[in-house]
Write a protein that holds these residues in place. Structure first.
Motif, PDB file in Angstrom:
ATOM      1  N   ALA A  68      83.300  81.459  48.648  1.00 26.25           N
ATOM      2  CA  ALA A  68      84.600  81.942  49.100  1.00 26.25           C
ATOM      3  C   ALA A  68      85.645  80.881  48.808  1.00 26.25           C
ATOM      4  O   ALA A  68      85.371  79.684  48.903  1.00 26.25           O
ATOM      5  N   PRO A  69      86.865  81.277  48.438  1.00 27.09           N
ATOM      6  CA  PRO A  69      87.907  80.273  48.153  1.00 27.09           C
ATOM      7  C   PRO A  69      88.305  79.541  49.421  1.00 27.09           C
ATOM      8  O   PRO A  69      88.357  80.127  50.503  1.00 27.09           O
ATOM      9  N   LYS A  70      88.556  78.252  49.274  1.00 31.98           N
ATOM     10  CA  LYS A  70      88.983  77.454  50.417  1.00 31.98           C
ATOM     11  C   LYS A  70      90.466  77.711  50.648  1.00 31.98           C
ATOM     12  O   LYS A  70      91.285  77.539  49.748  1.00 31.98           O
ATOM     13  N   ILE A  71      90.803  78.105  51.861  1.00 32.57           N
ATOM     14  CA  ILE A  71      92.185  78.433  52.197  1.00 32.57           C
ATOM     15  C   ILE A  71      92.695  77.399  53.184  1.00 32.57           C
ATOM     16  O   ILE A  71      92.044  77.096  54.181  1.00 32.57           O
ATOM     17  N   ASP A  72      93.858  76.875  52.901  1.00 32.03           N
ATOM     18  CA  ASP A  72      94.513  75.901  53.762  1.00 32.03           C
ATOM     19  C   ASP A  72      94.956  76.587  55.055  1.00 32.03           C
ATOM     20  O   ASP A  72      95.399  77.741  55.036  1.00 32.03           O
ATOM     21  N   THR A  73      94.859  75.902  56.196  1.00 38.05           N
ATOM     22  CA  THR A  73      95.254  76.518  57.475  1.00 38.05           C
ATOM     23  C   THR A  73      96.742  76.832  57.511  1.00 38.05           C
ATOM     24  O   THR A  73      97.156  77.841  58.091  1.00 38.05           O
ATOM     25  N   GLU A  74      97.562  76.002  56.863  1.00 32.05           N
ATOM     26  CA  GLU A  74      99.006  76.281  56.841  1.00 32.05           C
ATOM     27  C   GLU A  74      99.294  77.534  56.021  1.00 32.05           C
ATOM     28  O   GLU A  74     100.221  78.280  56.329  1.00 32.05           O
ATOM     29  N   THR A  75      98.507  77.787  54.999  1.00 28.92           N
ATOM     30  CA  THR A  75      98.683  78.989  54.193  1.00 28.92           C
ATOM     31  C   THR A  75      98.310  80.221  54.997  1.00 28.92           C
ATOM     32  O   THR A  75      98.956  81.266  54.887  1.00 28.92           O
TER      33      THR A  75
END
Length: 189
Positions: free
Chosen positions: A41-48
């Motif tokens: 799964a792609p790593k998603i930034d928490t701010e994003t």
């Protein structure tokens, strides 16, 4: 806050259709034999995840690059008055080695400098003064092509001051002083 949390849970949890069969890691028919075909799964930034869609779009616009297909003349917007740039030349050179040291550190780059304008001695302190804003500006580049491109982009007239080539170092030996060859053979008569 509640809206941000619901957006975060919506993005982090995938929706599963009821019509699909249940996925099990122990099931042999869904297991992949080749580990390179498995995708993480792609790593998603928490701010994003927390950001609103308008903020995410704005951030994506800031991260994108602008490419200009043609050369652009930056001289009108550089901020330097025209009288300081109009009839001056830029010298592009490779700085010489420091005479007080034997090392060759800090000479593997190219520098760019403007030719000097009028200077005078300040009567109050005795310091050298100038009215030229570009007199002390020296820029460093890794190769002369980058410096030339920078000068052409700003509309400056430039010339390349090539360094003198060093002579090839010839190794010397003390034993050659006593060798018997034609170069050193001297008649004793």
């Amino acid at each position: 806050m509640l809206k941000a949390m619901s957006t975060a849970t919506r993005l982090s949890m995938p929706t599963l259709s009821r019509s699909l069969p249940v996925f099990s890691t122990s099931s042999s028919r869904f297991a992949s034999k080749d580990p390179t075909t498995r995708k993480e799964a792609p790593k998603i930034d928490t701010e994003t995840v927390i950001a609103l869609p308008a903020e995410a779009k704005e951030k994506q616009l800031y991260e994108s690059h602008i490419s200009v297909p043609t050369k652009v003349d930056l001289s009108p917007i550089s901020g330097v008055p025209d009288e300081h740039v109009r009839c001056r030349r830029v010298r592009i050179y490779q700085p010489p080695k420091n005479a007080m040291q034997s090392g060759t550190n800090n000479i593997h780059h190219w520098e760019m400098e403007f030719d000097t304008r009028q200077r005078w001695e300040n009567p109050l302190m005795g310091w050298t003064s100038t009215g030229d804003p570009l007199s002390n500006m020296k820029l460093q580049f890794t190769n002369p092509d980058e410096a030339i491109e920078h000068c052409e982009k700003n509309g400056w007239v430039w010339y390349l001051d090539c360094p003198k080539t060093e002579k090839e170092f010839k190794t010397k030996s003390y034993g050659l002083n006593f060798s018997w060859n034609r170069r050193t053979r001297v008649s004793t008569k």
